[in-house]
Enzyme design. Sequence first.
Site: not given
Ligand code: DHE
Length: 539
Positions: A31, A34-35, A85, A321, A363
């Site tokens: 959680c 996001c929060h 959510m 983000h 996103h």
């Molecule tokens: Fe991510 C990228 C944050 C949930 C998989 N994610 C990013 C980036 C951020 C971020 C800040 C960019 C990084 C960069 O480029 O320098 N992600 C967050 C969150 O805060 C969020 C919403 C909630 C959390 O608790 O993390 C979140 N993200 C997810 C998921 O649920 C995903 C699907 C699986 C997981 O690992 O939790 C997920 N995020 C990804 C992936 C990228 C990503 C695969 C990179 C994408 C790309 O092609 O560069």
Amino acid sequence: MASGYAMAADPEPTLSPEAKEASKKIYFERCAGCHGVLRKGATGKNLEPVTMTKKPDGTVVEGGTRKLGQSRLEKILTYGTEGGMVNFDDILTKEEIANVATYIQMTPDVPPEWGMKDMRASWKVVIPTKERPKKQMSKVNLKNVFSVTLRDAGEVALIDGDKKTIWGIVKTGYAVHISRLSASGRYVYVIGRDGKLDLIDMWFEKPTVVATIKTGLDARSVETSKYKGYEDKYAVAGSYWPPQYVIMDGYTLEPLKLVSTRGVTVDGEYHPEPRVASIVASPFKPEWVINLKETGLIQLVDYSDLKNLKTVTIESSKFLHDGGWDSTKRYFLVAANASNQVAVVDTKEGKLAAIVDTKPKPHPGRGANFVHPKFGPVWATSHLGADVISLIGTDPKGHKQYAWKVVQELKNHGGGSLFVKTHPKSKNLWADAPLNPEPEVAESVTVYDIRNLDKPPEIINIAKMANLGKTKAVQRAVHAEYNAEGTEVWFSVWAGKTDPSAIVVIDDKTRKLKTVIKDPKMITPTGKFNVYNTQHDIY
Ligand code: DHE
């Protein structure tokens, strides 16, 4: 039910110490991203127990999780919401959901700081630079290796993209979020949610962790120095908690400089938790673009002189983000997702170029660049909160009238999308929707013909292609990535920790199944990062 100002004095709901500890862990893992750790909200809503919001007319409106109450919170956690959510009924038990609903009505825990001393104590050079190979020891085609997050296993699999087999698996931090490449393409940097950063050297016979450090307690981003003369020299990791970034030696991960990001938002209010979101390295300057989520500030950090660090701070939009370059790598486009906007930075001028209004919660991942038949060069993002793909014009010279405007919205097969992808050699644009509460939608992707966007897109059920049989968790199709040649597109089929998972490889030209990569060790694959495409920012 408590109400009015008296509510703050109402007894706080309680949990047994064991249930509180377990819920705290779930909150952190599922959680907080996001929060927020302090629950002040960003991509997700504010989850403080009691909030008092002053309206422009001076009236104070009471809100907060205690006002929402136990049963409403349990429903939201169970089924998710249209606003993005996610539903947790396939991941958490009823009891866990009930306990988390209670936990978020309790006062948030403030985690400890994590300074240079802590970092240095956690830092380990496993194999010193001089003991590493002088040339590549294996015959693997490194350009086409994919670094794949095995989310719930706390591992990364390096997959040989030519052979479609696992070349090696390395132990990492919890739920590696992203992999980024050194400028030379030799080293892979992977960062876990728990802030653990591992440096993988691909010149050994098998991928090997050569250095490791804990950069914070909660992190999402890492990048390297890519400017000429600085190749492989530095790494930078951004933390969610504590809110800060650290610059490290690129070969050993020795921490060199720590910078706090606490400060004042673009609205002029102090924020105790401005988390570091995406970071990207310019190929034209010794500079990183560092995006600070809650304050809406974009920092251009010049890494040529760490002692006298020069930083340009650009005001944009709150809740920054993820984002990516336009095709020229002059402009960086970043989603301010809870503001329903995309901010554009001109890195040549060091200025904000535009703030673009979009449908709810853009996103992009890193987005997708292609030349639109009518609007010229565009960058695409999908949305967590809307079933569209927004195309934004990115060519202020050649197509001025379309620059920094949403020029077209394509219909996606649902909201809850996280990533779009194309490749310079491809005619396809792919979009997923893994966080959609409808299983059929979460299992599927949409593919558009970018030469003819009036043609109805195709919806493909990726999870069915993997043929994994019935699983407890929904089989979410997530994150497209191309191979180095741009002829195949790979999707993760992300189910539960105890369910079988897979990677589905599609022939990009025919859009037909090429192969399914399955392995008992392939647990909850999410992000996949092709070495060549990540090294050169190709998307
Ligand atoms: Fe991510 C990228 C944050 C949930 C998989 N994610 C990013 C980036 C951020 C971020 C800040 C960019 C990084 C960069 O480029 O320098 N992600 C967050 C969150 O805060 C969020 C919403 C909630 C959390 O608790 O993390 C979140 N993200 C997810 C998921 O649920 C995903 C699907 C699986 C997981 O690992 O939790 C997920 N995020 C990804 C992936 C990228 C990503 C695969 C990179 C994408 C790309 O092609 O560069």
